[in-house]
Design a protein around this motif. Sequence first.
Motif, short mmCIF file in Angstrom:
data_model
loop_
_atom_site.label_atom_id
_atom_site.label_comp_id
_atom_site.label_asym_id
_atom_site.label_seq_id
_atom_site.Cartn_x
_atom_site.Cartn_y
_atom_site.Cartn_z
N LEU A 169 0.82 -1.44 0.11
CA LEU A 169 0.09 0.22 -0.01
C LEU A 169 0.81 1.02 0.07
CD1 LEU A 169 -2.75 1.59 0.12
CD2 LEU A 169 -2.67 1.15 2.87
N ARG A 170 1.89 1.25 0.65
CA ARG A 170 2.95 2.35 1.01
C ARG A 170 3.53 2.80 -0.54
NH1 ARG A 170 -0.08 3.67 4.06
NH2 ARG A 170 0.18 4.42 6.31
N ARG A 171 3.95 1.72 -1.00
CA ARG A 171 4.75 1.77 -2.43
C ARG A 171 3.80 2.43 -3.23
NH1 ARG A 171 8.20 -3.64 -2.16
NH2 ARG A 171 6.25 -4.51 -2.00
N ALA A 172 2.48 1.78 -3.25
CA ALA A 172 1.41 2.20 -4.39
C ALA A 172 1.20 3.48 -4.28
CB ALA A 172 -0.05 1.47 -4.11
N GLU A 173 1.36 4.13 -2.99
CA GLU A 173 1.09 5.50 -2.84
C GLU A 173 2.08 6.58 -3.02
OE1 GLU A 173 -2.12 5.11 1.16
OE2 GLU A 173 0.00 5.15 1.49
N ALA A 174 3.21 6.07 -3.15
CA ALA A 174 4.33 7.03 -3.56
C ALA A 174 4.44 7.21 -4.93
CB ALA A 174 5.67 5.99 -3.24
N THR A 175 4.71 8.61 -5.12
CA THR A 175 4.40 9.08 -6.81
C THR A 175 5.85 9.34 -7.29
OG1 THR A 175 4.04 11.17 -5.76
CG2 THR A 175 2.16 10.06 -6.50
N ASP A 176 6.83 9.39 -6.43
CA ASP A 176 8.38 9.84 -6.73
C ASP A 176 8.96 8.48 -6.91
OD1 ASP A 176 11.01 10.34 -6.15
OD2 ASP A 176 10.37 12.42 -6.68
N PRO A 177 9.65 8.26 -8.00
CA PRO A 177 10.49 7.15 -7.84
C PRO A 177 11.58 6.90 -7.06
CG PRO A 177 10.13 7.87 -10.31
CD PRO A 177 9.79 9.06 -9.17
N SER A 178 12.21 8.12 -6.51
CA SER A 178 13.20 7.98 -5.47
C SER A 178 12.53 7.44 -4.04
CB SER A 178 13.86 9.54 -5.30
OG SER A 178 14.51 9.65 -6.29
N PHE A 179 11.30 7.92 -3.95
CA PHE A 179 10.56 7.60 -2.61
C PHE A 179 10.17 6.15 -2.75
CE2 PHE A 179 6.92 8.22 0.25
CZ PHE A 179 7.71 8.62 1.61
N THR A 180 9.69 5.74 -3.93
CA THR A 180 9.22 4.40 -3.96
C THR A 180 10.63 3.57 -3.80
OG1 THR A 180 7.70 4.82 -5.80
CG2 THR A 180 8.53 2.62 -5.68
N ARG A 181 12.00 4.04 -4.23
CA ARG A 181 12.80 3.15 -3.63
C ARG A 181 13.23 2.79 -2.29
NH1 ARG A 181 16.68 6.26 -6.18
NH2 ARG A 181 16.50 5.34 -8.08
N LEU A 182 12.78 3.88 -1.81
CA LEU A 182 13.09 3.54 -0.09
C LEU A 182 12.15 2.79 0.58
CD1 LEU A 182 13.36 7.45 1.45
CD2 LEU A 182 15.18 5.78 0.21
N TRP A 183 10.84 2.77 -0.12
CA TRP A 183 9.81 1.68 0.38
C TRP A 183 10.32 0.14 -0.08
CZ3 TRP A 183 6.72 2.54 4.08
CH2 TRP A 183 6.48 3.60 4.40
#
Length: 349
Positions: A24-38
Amino acid sequence: MTTASVQEHLLGLVDARLEAFLDLRRAEATDPSFTRLWDLLAQSCQGGKRIRPLLVLTVATGAGTRMDPATLAAAAGVGAAFEILHTGFLIHDDIMDRDVQRRGRPTVAAALMGVARDGGDTDATHTGASAAIITGDLALTGAYRLLADAGPSMSRVVDIVDEALRRTAEGQLRDISTTPAARPREEDLLDLARLKTGVYSFEAPIACGAVLGGLGPTPTAQLAAGARDLGGAFQVVDDLLGTVGDPGLTGKSTSSDLRRRKHTVLTVWAAARDARWPSIWDDLGRGDPDGAEHLAREVIVSSGAHDHARELSAALHDSARTHFTHPSVPEPLARALVALTDTLEARSR
């Protein structure tokens, strides 16, 4: 169901809850850099021993004798919270210890430093470590979100987790404030280990399980005492594995503790019994510590430090078993906790 199959089923519930949260948290992330953290956080949650959620679920369900849906759902959520909390602590701990490997993989900080370096960042070390701190923060706040979603009447559980987090922070501060020049006693190190690891890894999960399982004050007190002993024993075994363990099994270097001149029950014992230790300790702090590291291991064995640590571990594990088998503790739960204690005592990673 066998004990092993019950544990597998219970941990499957935890993994499902944790995976759903991270997805869910990955799906909510819109920035690729932030997705990388998840993504890195999800990867870091994989491959662990799942001790903390197992303790929550084992105690809450009475080792599988109370498998009602409400208890299972709440315990799975709390267990998932402890697992992601543990992951966040490890991410931050690796930064403080400057470790680059965890569970046989690059640490989150090391991975993010590599990403920054590949992107041409001239200050990749700082950028990677900073991004890793953010990742650890996401894990810690995620633990509270999982607790809030675990079910109604979580106030007491949140209090236990909150105190554990504060005790861990206190232990971490003591740890980074203890310099190589310090002369701690063995009891000081065991107290530090309790704050830094034992409270959130053993005492709090068992206490939360007791709340969820509705255990009375007498068995809860016995389980708490056993948890304290088990936490101390866990750290002693960690000290052994961090010095003379097999990196292929532990996923961590056996040089890190010695080269950082980390005080352990092994080094305190050796320092008190071998006149060569001060010189070895100084040499470990110099630029080329290979020879000193080899000699340090020799002295750890010849001084009896290795044998002492094994004996201390055995005594603490035995004390934990005594508390877990108190007449007030239901027999199926006592049997399961003793079996887990046996497994932890014999661990090689």
